[in-house]
Design an enzyme around this catalytic site. Structure first.
Site, PDB file in Angstrom:
ATOM      1  N   ASP A  39      68.225  40.293 -13.138  1.00 36.00           N
ATOM      2  CA  ASP A  39      69.470  40.456 -12.383  1.00 36.00           C
ATOM      3  C   ASP A  39      70.346  39.213 -12.518  1.00 36.00           C
ATOM      4  O   ASP A  39      69.833  38.091 -12.579  1.00 36.00           O
ATOM      5  CB  ASP A  39      69.129  40.698 -10.903  1.00 36.00           C
ATOM      6  N   GLY A  40      71.646  39.423 -12.554  1.00 33.48           N
ATOM      7  CA  GLY A  40      72.567  38.288 -12.523  1.00 33.48           C
ATOM      8  C   GLY A  40      73.432  38.136 -13.757  1.00 33.48           C
ATOM      9  O   GLY A  40      74.170  37.150 -13.870  1.00 33.48           O
ATOM     10  N   GLY A  42      76.116  39.806 -14.643  1.00 34.74           N
ATOM     11  CA  GLY A  42      77.536  39.896 -14.290  1.00 34.74           C
ATOM     12  C   GLY A  42      78.024  38.608 -13.641  1.00 34.74           C
ATOM     13  O   GLY A  42      79.092  38.075 -13.979  1.00 34.74           O
ATOM     14  N   ARG A  52      81.879  40.747 -18.368  1.00 36.79           N
ATOM     15  CA  ARG A  52      80.494  41.073 -18.010  1.00 36.79           C
ATOM     16  C   ARG A  52      79.650  41.321 -19.257  1.00 36.79           C
ATOM     17  O   ARG A  52      78.446  41.034 -19.294  1.00 36.79           O
ATOM     18  CB  ARG A  52      80.454  42.307 -17.100  1.00 36.79           C
ATOM     19  N   ASN A  87      72.127  52.889 -12.310  1.00 36.07           N
ATOM     20  CA  ASN A  87      73.120  52.157 -13.116  1.00 36.07           C
ATOM     21  C   ASN A  87      74.171  53.055 -13.769  1.00 36.07           C
ATOM     22  O   ASN A  87      75.210  52.573 -14.238  1.00 36.07           O
ATOM     23  CB  ASN A  87      72.443  51.300 -14.204  1.00 36.07           C
ATOM     24  N   TRP A  88      73.951  54.381 -13.787  1.00 35.76           N
ATOM     25  CA  TRP A  88      74.972  55.298 -14.321  1.00 35.76           C
ATOM     26  C   TRP A  88      76.259  55.213 -13.519  1.00 35.76           C
ATOM     27  O   TRP A  88      77.315  55.611 -13.989  1.00 35.76           O
ATOM     28  CB  TRP A  88      74.471  56.753 -14.290  1.00 35.76           C
ATOM     29  N   ARG A  90      77.886  52.667 -12.758  1.00 32.70           N
ATOM     30  CA  ARG A  90      78.759  51.561 -13.203  1.00 32.70           C
ATOM     31  C   ARG A  90      79.924  52.114 -14.025  1.00 32.70           C
ATOM     32  O   ARG A  90      79.863  53.249 -14.512  1.00 32.70           O
ATOM     33  CB  ARG A  90      77.948  50.585 -14.049  1.00 32.70           C
TER      34      ARG A  90
HETATM   35  C1  FPP Z   1      71.589  43.187 -14.072  1.00 22.58           C
HETATM   36  O1  FPP Z   1      72.694  42.317 -14.049  1.00 22.58           O
HETATM   37  C2  FPP Z   1      71.290  43.557 -15.436  1.00 22.58           C
HETATM   38  C3  FPP Z   1      71.383  44.820 -15.934  1.00 22.58           C
HETATM   39  C4  FPP Z   1      71.780  45.978 -15.141  1.00 22.58           C
HETATM   40  C5  FPP Z   1      71.108  45.096 -17.338  1.00 22.58           C
HETATM   41  C6  FPP Z   1      69.957  44.348 -17.933  1.00 22.58           C
HETATM   42  C7  FPP Z   1      69.968  44.660 -19.362  1.00 22.58           C
HETATM   43  C8  FPP Z   1      69.757  43.789 -20.347  1.00 22.58           C
HETATM   44  C9  FPP Z   1      69.390  42.375 -20.148  1.00 22.58           C
HETATM   45  C10 FPP Z   1      69.896  44.270 -21.723  1.00 22.58           C
HETATM   46  C11 FPP Z   1      68.706  45.120 -22.088  1.00 22.58           C
HETATM   47  C12 FPP Z   1      68.673  45.302 -23.510  1.00 22.58           C
HETATM   48  C13 FPP Z   1      67.571  45.648 -24.177  1.00 22.58           C
HETATM   49  C14 FPP Z   1      67.623  45.611 -25.633  1.00 22.58           C
HETATM   50  C15 FPP Z   1      66.338  46.033 -23.499  1.00 22.58           C
HETATM   51  P1  FPP Z   1      73.973  42.741 -13.224  1.00 22.58           P
HETATM   52  O2  FPP Z   1      74.947  43.306 -14.184  1.00 22.58           O
HETATM   53  O3  FPP Z   1      73.572  43.639 -12.110  1.00 22.58           O
HETATM   54  O4  FPP Z   1      74.421  41.343 -12.713  1.00 22.58           O
HETATM   55  P2  FPP Z   1      75.191  41.039 -11.349  1.00 22.58           P
HETATM   56  O5  FPP Z   1      74.258  41.413 -10.234  1.00 22.58           O
HETATM   57  O6  FPP Z   1      75.406  39.576 -11.429  1.00 22.58           O
HETATM   58  O7  FPP Z   1      76.471  41.830 -11.381  1.00 22.58           O
END
Ligand code: FPP
Length: 265
Positions: A39-40, A42, A52, A87-88, A90
């Site tokens: 997580d994190g 973004g 992002r 996550n859909w 988003r």
């Molecule tokens: C959470 O950060 C992260 C995700 C929802 C996606 C995680 C995916 C990857 C690291 C890529 C995966 C790729 C492969 C090849 C497996 P957030 O967007 O929720 O961050 P935030 O809480 O700071 O907004």
């Protein structure tokens, strides 16, 4: 490999390097089964006034590092939450980007993972994914099927409640009593055992419908570190924290200590 040969994102040491575990600074009891909520991404991007998408790209790099370090320390099962069933919701552009990164990652990682002895499987309801993503998943799973060093499970369109429900349904359809032992056989993670250590980055302190059944007795490590900043040292720190935990599984501390001093344990 000649210096001019293809470079792979994974550069796992040969098995010989496993002796590192005997060094003074070693992590002798790496947890067998580790799960990670990455997580994190973004917030990492926002703090740098970047889109992002850049956070997610850096997140993929952090995942490379984790896979290398976990395999090096002898972790047997590593499960990461790449895309939850929620996550859909988003923005469509972000969902598209995550799908692209996922499909590209699988295609690029297949050979290096195979060379490193890492078997990759994707857990979750893949019926909702675009055909190209499903093909990439299947190719990577086939190509790495022989890996025996570590199992990397990527949870995509995964939800813990979904998993328990689909397992219970299949258990009942097979005419079996819905008991913990039977249900376990039908979970998306069947045969991989319980999660020992759950790591969540990004400062939030919740399990977000991840491996609900499998983490019943997991030790849970929360860190403020944003996922793109999570590196080998961060993982080592989590493992050291885990090593300091006393896992009681419902018993008293005295019982645990008595059991662990029995010969052969
Ligand atoms: C959470 O950060 C992260 C995700 C929802 C996606 C995680 C995916 C990857 C690291 C890529 C995966 C790729 C492969 C090849 C497996 P957030 O967007 O929720 O961050 P935030 O809480 O700071 O907004």
């Amino acid at each position: 490999m000649p210096a001019s040969g293809p470079t792979h994102p994974f550069t796992l040491p040969t098995p010989m390097f496993a002796v590192r575990q005997d060094s003074a600074d070693s992590l002798l009891r790496a947890p067998r089964n580790v799960a990670v909520i990455m997580d994190g991404n973004g917030r990492w991007a926002k703090a740098r006034l970047r889109p992002r998408a850049e956070g997610h790209r850096q997140g993929v790099k952090a995942l490379h590092r984790l896979v290398e370090r976990a395999a090096e320390l002898g972790v047997e099962v590593l499960t990461v939450f790449a895309f939850s069933s929620e996550n859909w919701k988003r923005p469509a552009t972000e969902v598209r980007l995550l799908m692209e990164l996922f499909a590209q990652g699988l295609a690029r990682w297949e050979a290096p993972l195979r060379e490193a002895g890492v078997r990759l499987t994707v857990i979750g309801d893949r019926s909702a994914f675009p055909e190209s993503v499903v093909r990439a998943i299947e190719a990577c799973e086939r190509g790495t099927a022989g890996g025996e060093r570590m199992l990397l499970q990527i949870a995509a369109n995964y939800g813990g409640r979904w998993d328990v429900c689909q397992a219970a349904r299949r258990c009942a359809e097979a005419g079996e009593e819905v008991s913990p032992e039977n249900l376990e056989k039908y979970l998306a993670t069947a045969g991989t055992g319980e999660v020992d250590l759950l790591i969540r980055t990004g400062g939030e302190q919740r399990v977000s419908n991840f491996l609900l059944w499998q983490m019943a007795y997991a030790e849970i490590y929360f860190t403020e570190t944003l996922w793109p900043d999570f590196n080998e040292a961060s993982f080592d720190e989590a493992v050291r924290w885990y090593q300091g935990r006393e896992r009681r599984f419902g018993m008293t501390s005295e019982q645990v200590r008595a059991a662990s001093s029995l010969p052969g344990l």
